[in-house]
Every structure is written in C-alpha cells, then in structure tokens.
Design an enzyme around this catalytic site. Structure first.
Site, short mmCIF file in Angstrom:
data_model
loop_
_atom_site.label_atom_id
_atom_site.label_comp_id
_atom_site.label_asym_id
_atom_site.label_seq_id
_atom_site.Cartn_x
_atom_site.Cartn_y
_atom_site.Cartn_z
N GLU A 21 -20.32 28.18 -43.59
CA GLU A 21 -20.22 28.66 -44.96
C GLU A 21 -20.03 30.18 -45.00
OE1 GLU A 21 -23.24 25.58 -47.19
OE2 GLU A 21 -24.12 27.14 -45.92
N ASP B 154 -3.04 30.45 -36.35
CA ASP B 154 -3.49 29.65 -37.51
C ASP B 154 -3.22 30.41 -38.80
OD1 ASP B 154 -4.49 27.39 -38.71
OD2 ASP B 154 -6.58 28.07 -38.64
#
Length: 719
Positions: free
Chosen positions: A393, A504
């Site tokens: 998170e 990415d």
C-alpha cells in the site's frame, strides 16, 4: 511490595499527599493489588464512577468521537502494542492513543487497554484532554506485563503541561547503601535510555521500538542485590522528545525517592520503572552490569610494580591488536575508494563489458524513524491511503515541518521481494532528474517502508481510466506529459551514470505533480547496463501485458527499445484517450487501440482516432499528427525500426526539421483486426480462426493456432 506516591525526598504527611492527589485529579486504587493514575485536565473533579449519560459533556459530538476511538483502540494497538487514532472534524475532532508495555502479548494488551479505556471514560468524561496509567504494583515475581497508557485530546500535539508532567511513585522499603545504589541506578538508566532512543546497545534486540530493559548489580552479597530497570517512550514521539522525557524521568526518581528500593515515573511521553526484583522476562536483557568497584589505594613500591606489570601485560597485546585492525581498515578503505573511482560510486565491475544486477553496489538512502512515519501517516490510517499494488500500500504523510510525503509500505506477503525492493532503492538513490520521482528515505526497522516525494495528482492512469478526469487534460497538458516522459527516458537510457531500462513503463507508473509534470516511478524490476551494452536476455520476463515489446514478451530480449515500445503505447493512449486493452465495440473493425490507429493511418483519416474530448478545447492538427506518427514508430515490431530516446525528443521538439528524414511506419506489433489478408503485409503470416479473426504475427509464430474464444494463456509475470 507496598507502594506510595511521593513528591519529596523524605516523603510527606498523609494529609499533604491526599491534597496533592486530589488537586491533580489523580487516583490510586488497590483493587487486585493494582494501582492506577489518571490525569483529567479540567477544573471540575471527575465523578467516582458516573454512567455515560450522567454528564452533559458526554452528549457532545467530541465525546462521542472519543468513546468510538476508545472502543476501537484495543484491537488497533494489540498487534504492535501501540496505536494513535483520530475521528471527526474541526473542534469535534478527537485523538486517542494507547501504549502497552513492550513485552506485552497481543491478548494481554487488549485486556489492559480495555480496562484503561473504561477507567478514563468514567473518571474524565468532562475533560477535553486526559490520560490514565494502568500498572501492576503487586510485587509478584515476573508477573504478566500489566502496564498500559491511554490518553485522549482535541489535538495531536503535546502541550507544555503534558511535556512537563511527571508523577513518581515509590516503594516504602529502603536500601542500606544509598550511595552505591544510586550510582548503579544512574549508570543502568543512562545505558537503557540510550538503547530506548537509538534502538542499539548490548543485550538481545528489543521486542518493540523505544523500549529497553536491563539489570545492574549494586550489592553482590545481598539476596536482592540486583536492580531491574525498564524504560519506554510513546512511539509517536520523535527521538529527541523521547530522550528529553526519559532523561527528566531518570533524574526525578532519585530526587523524590532517594534510597527507596524501587519506583515508577509516569509521564505523557514516557514511562520508567525500577525494582530490586524481576518483573519482566529476563531473556530480554544482556548480562547485568556490576556495581562500580571501590577505588583501590596501592601502598608500597612492590604493589606499584605489580600494577605496572599487569598494565603492561594487558596493554601491549591489546595495543598490537588495535594497530593491526586500524592498518587493515585503512587498507580496505583505500582499496574501496580506488574501486569507486574506477567504476563509479556504488558499482563493482567483474569485467569491462557488462554490469549485472547483483554487481550494483547498495547505496543506502536516508534512514527515517518508524515513529515519525507512523505519526506522519496517522498510523497508516485508511483516510491517508493513496492506493495499493502487488508490493503493498501507499499512504500520504505529513511531516512535522509540513512537508508532504508518499510512504510505500511493503506487505508481508508481497510479490515484490526484498531483491526488488533493494533494486529500487539502489537505482532510485542514484538517479536524479526532474522527470523521475525523488526517493527521500527508507525505514527497515519493523517493516519495509520507502519514502518518496508526494505527487498530488496521483498517476497518469487515474486520468486515462476516468472519462471525467480525462477532460481536464487538454492537448497542451497531454503534449507536455508526453515530452516529460520522453526526457525521463532519455536520461535513463543515455544521460545517467548507468544505462537503466525500466521494463515496466505504463501510465500507472507515471506520476503527476501539482503542476502536472510527469515523473517516472517504480524501479523494482529495472535493469542497469554498462554504457556500451545494448541488450540482455532475461530468463523471467516481467512487466505488464499490453506494454511489453514482442521480443521481450516472447524471448526475454530486453533493451532500451523495450522501453521505447512502452512509451509508444502510452503516446497513442494519450492521443486517443483510450486504454490499450480497451476493445472497440463500435462500428470500427479494430479490436485494440494499436489496430485502430494503424487502420486509420492507412486510410488517411487520423482525425477519427483523436480523443473526442480534445475537440471541445481544440488542438493543433500538425502536432497531434506528429505524435501519432511517433507513437507508431515506437511500436514497430522490429526493435531496430524504433527510434531511440534522443531521436524521440528531437522529433517532439522539432517535428518539421525531421519529418523528411523519417522512415514511414509499417504495421505495428500486436495488431489484431478483421478484414485483413496476408497480402496486406508480405513479411508476416496470419492464422485465421473460425470466426474470421486473424492474428497478425511474425513468421516464427505463423504456426500458432487461435482458439475460438480468442483467449490465450501466458506464463509471463505481470506486475
């Protein structure tokens, strides 16, 4: 062990003691051999045990928030032994924090906090700020750790009154040798205070932050000649606040309770306890520190010579060992310095041609205090959560100086392992550019936390995936974002000390600051090459489907052209306003963004691919057409046909000067459309399924069949 409360070195009369206790709204109870201190900061004395509805103050919104937080506190604090919670808005906002002793089990912590919460609700329901200390004074050998602290307030900041608040309690019994006892006490508490503040020192590692225990021998001949100390700070305090509170408490106990066998000092920000019997698990300690030896006076020449001989016998070998250690240390330091000059800071090269990931030296970023980060994020509250991914998170935090930060919290079961975390720290610490997210620090104390600069506009993905937010992106902002990403890639590929391939690159890894400037983030799977290395082959392609180049997805060939392919997909997404994986369900024959743009490019009707929301604000057709052409060039199937980052930046900044020199784009990779034949592109072959859909692929995959439901299985590991 009997206890008493005292404010004077030799004690005071019972009348004065009761007066002091009453004036401070402090209560001492003896039920079940336990005692409790409470401090209600109010002129009105607390009721003995009122019901929740008996006081008018209990009907306020503030008090309702306090009660709700007190109910939630035990379960919130049990896993780690500490929690800081808040609820409400404006003047009705309430703050509650609770602390259990560092060696408490989660089950005991829940019980003690629940009891303390009930106590503070009954005694201090008319106050805006209050605290309660719940402790064990029974004297039982090694009892369960029955200390906890609970406070509530209308602000999260400590007041001057709370910073100065100290309430000592002492045992009635006294020791015979007060001088030696106090000398041992000062030495022991000084050592424990340093361990609690800095988290270092002898003994086994502390089970909790800002917590330390230890023992010191003050009388080896006495049955109870060892004292046992315990120090702890509230974990939402800074190291400086913890040190100041502990030092004041350590000085206070002897001044009030000189010569007594034990005592405690309660404060809002810390807790101290000292006894001559063990009351915690002694496995937490190292060996006890012996009492200071009395000074010895040698009489006569013979004793002096013996002492000199012993000193020399010890000093010579010790000095020799120290000299060898210093010489070896200097040698290793100089050799490391020479290597760093040859290969660059933090790098070690096995040869002159390649740098592998495991060869990249670790550059340790600034270490930040876990307590500070918990306070900044309100103990990682849900209201501060920015998002989450495979790593865990991300939370918004605000430091004491007002600076906003983003804290990436790696979950225990995260698919992003320690190697990826280390890789991200290494590269992010080395790379500095206005279009890369800046790494601010890291905390690896109890859990893995990485701290970055805060980006208020979140990621580019939040705009592309939300039709309402996408309307906020006029063409000037979109073009500025495209150029910023290109400059970031140029730095990674050509201008930094390392040639870095991101692997990415996608909209969710492009963050936007307050001025909508793009910054590339997430270097967990990035690869660093030497300057003259062009490509590498990886056994485990990782990334996100839809943004991975064909040579990387199929064969693991990774190069700077892999990032260029991802960039081209993002450019076409910015122009069309559609995600690459969003299918066209209208009258268009195309089933993907790349297919749709390529079909319209061949037909010469490029206006049909532009995001309709741009038509309202207007856009320069030549600039948009230039970006579409650049996007198509970047997604060419052959890596050699794609431009490098420097060429992309040049084409974006000077479209007219380079248009004549460009080669026209051919069919991109991953084009899925209907109505095409093999003659549309002679260098490729296709396989038609039963429903007429043709997969355009390279010759190496021409024998691949396509299932009727158009689904395929991939063993790639997308993030």
């Amino acid at each position: 062990m009997p206890w008493s409360a005292s404010g004077h070195r030799h004690g005071r009369g019972l009348l004065l003691l009761l007066a002091m206790v009453a004036s401070l709204s402090t209560v001492v109870t003896s039920q079940d051999s336990q005692f409790t201190w409470s401090d209600c900061q109010s002129s009105a004395p607390p009721s003995p045990a009122p019901s929740p509805s008996s006081s008018s103050s209990t009907n306020t919104t503030f008090w309702s928030n306090v009660v709700a937080l007190l109910d939630a506190l035990p379960s919130a604090a049990a896993p780690t032994g500490f929690a800081s919670l808040s609820r409400g808005n404006g003047t009705d906002r309430a703050f509650v924090r609770g602390l259990c002793r560092g060696d408490s089990s989660p089950a005991n912590c829940v019980t003690y906090l629940r009891n303390a919460a009930l106590g503070i609700r009954s005694r201090c329901n008319s106050s805006r700020r209050a605290a309660i200390w719940y402790d064990d004074g029974s004297g039982v050998t090694v009892p369960a750790p029955m200390f906890c602290f609970v406070s509530y307030a209308d602000t999260n900041a400590s007041t001057a009154y709370e910073d100065a608040f100290r309430r000592p309690s002492q045992n009635w019994a006294e020791v015979s040798d007060r001088v030696t006892f106090e000398r041992t006490y000062n030495a022991l508490m000084g050592r424990l205070a340093a361990r609690a503040v800095n988290g270092s020192g002898s003994g086994t590692p502390s089970p909790a932050p800002m917590f330390a225990t230890g023992a010191g021998v003050y009388d080896p001949a006495a049955p109870n000649g060892t004292m046992y100390g315990l120090l702890e700070c509230m974990r939402d305090r800074t190291a400086a606040e913890c040190e100041r509170c502990l030092n004041d408490s350590v000085r206070l106990l002897p001044s009030c309770c000189y010569g007594h066998q034990g005592g405690v000092v309660f404060a809002y920000n810390c807790y101290l306890r000292m006894e001559i019997y063990p009351y915690y698990n002694l496995a937490l300690d190292g060996p006890p520190v012996l009492a200071p030896a009395p000074s010895m006076i040698f009489v006569g020449e013979t004793q002096e010579k013996k002492r000199m001989n012993v000193t020399l016998a010890i000093a010579i070998p010790v000095g020799t060992v120290l000299a060898v250690v210093v010489i070896v240390g200097v040698f290793l330091y100089r050799r490391r310095k020479v290597n760093r000059k040859k290969t660059g800071p933090g790098l070690s090269m096995r040869d002159n041609n390649s740098i592998k990931e495991e060869d990249i030296g670790y550059v340790e970023p600034e270490q930040l205090n876990l307590v500070v980060l918990r306070a900044a994020t309100n103990n990682f509250s849900e209201e501060n959560k920015l998002g989450e991914g495979g790593f865990g998170e991300v939370f918004k935090g605000t430091l004491q100086d007002g600076e906003h930060i983003a804290v990436k919290r790696l979950s225990q079961d995260s698919s992003q392992g320690f190697q990826e975390l280390k890789n991200e720290l290494v590269l992010a610490a080395k790379l500095k550019h206005r279009n890369l997210v800046q790494l601010l620090g890291v905390s690896l104390q109890e859990e893995k936390l990485v701290i970055y600069e805060y980006m208020p506009n979140r990621s580019l993905d939040t705009f592309l995936s939300d039709p309402m937010r996408r309307q906020q992106l006029d063409w000037s902002k979109r073009f500025s974002i495209i150029c910023g990403i290109a400059r970031g890639l140029l730095y990674l590929h050509e201008e930094s000390r390392l040639k870095v391939i991101h692997r990415d690159l996608k909209p969710s890894n492009v963050l936007l600051d307050a001025d909508m400037n793009p910054k590339i983030s997430d270097f967990g799977i990035a690869r660093a090459f030497s300057v003259d290395q062009s490509r590498d082959i990886t056994r485990r392609p990782v990334g996100t489907l839809g943004y991975m180049s064909p040579e990387y997805a199929y064969w693991g060939h990774v190069s700077t052209k892999s990032d260029i392919f991802s960039f081209g997909v993002i450019v076409l997404e910015m122009v069309t306003g559609r995600r690459n994986n969003s299918a066209y369900s209208d009258t268009s024959d195309s089933i993907s963004v790349l297919s749709h743009v390529w079909d319209k490019w061949r037909a010469g009707s490029m206006v049909d691919v532009v995001d309709p929301s741009l038509a309202e604000s207007g856009y320069p057709e030549s600039e948009v057409l230039n970006c579409i052409e650049i996007g198509l060039l970047c997604v060419q199937e052959n890596p050699m046909d794609r431009p490098d980052a420097s060429a992309v930046v040049l084409m974006l900044s000077s479209p007219t000067s380079t248009s004549d020199d460009r080669r026209a784009p051919s069919r991109p990779a991953f084009v899925f459309s209907s109505g095409l034949t093999e003659s549309d592109h002679p260098s490729r072959s296709g396989v038609r399924s039963s429903d007429g859909v043709m997969l355009i692929s390279n010759k190496l995959s021409s024998t691949t069949t396509v299932s009727e439901n158009e689904m395929s299985v991939s063993e790639l590991q997308p993030r």
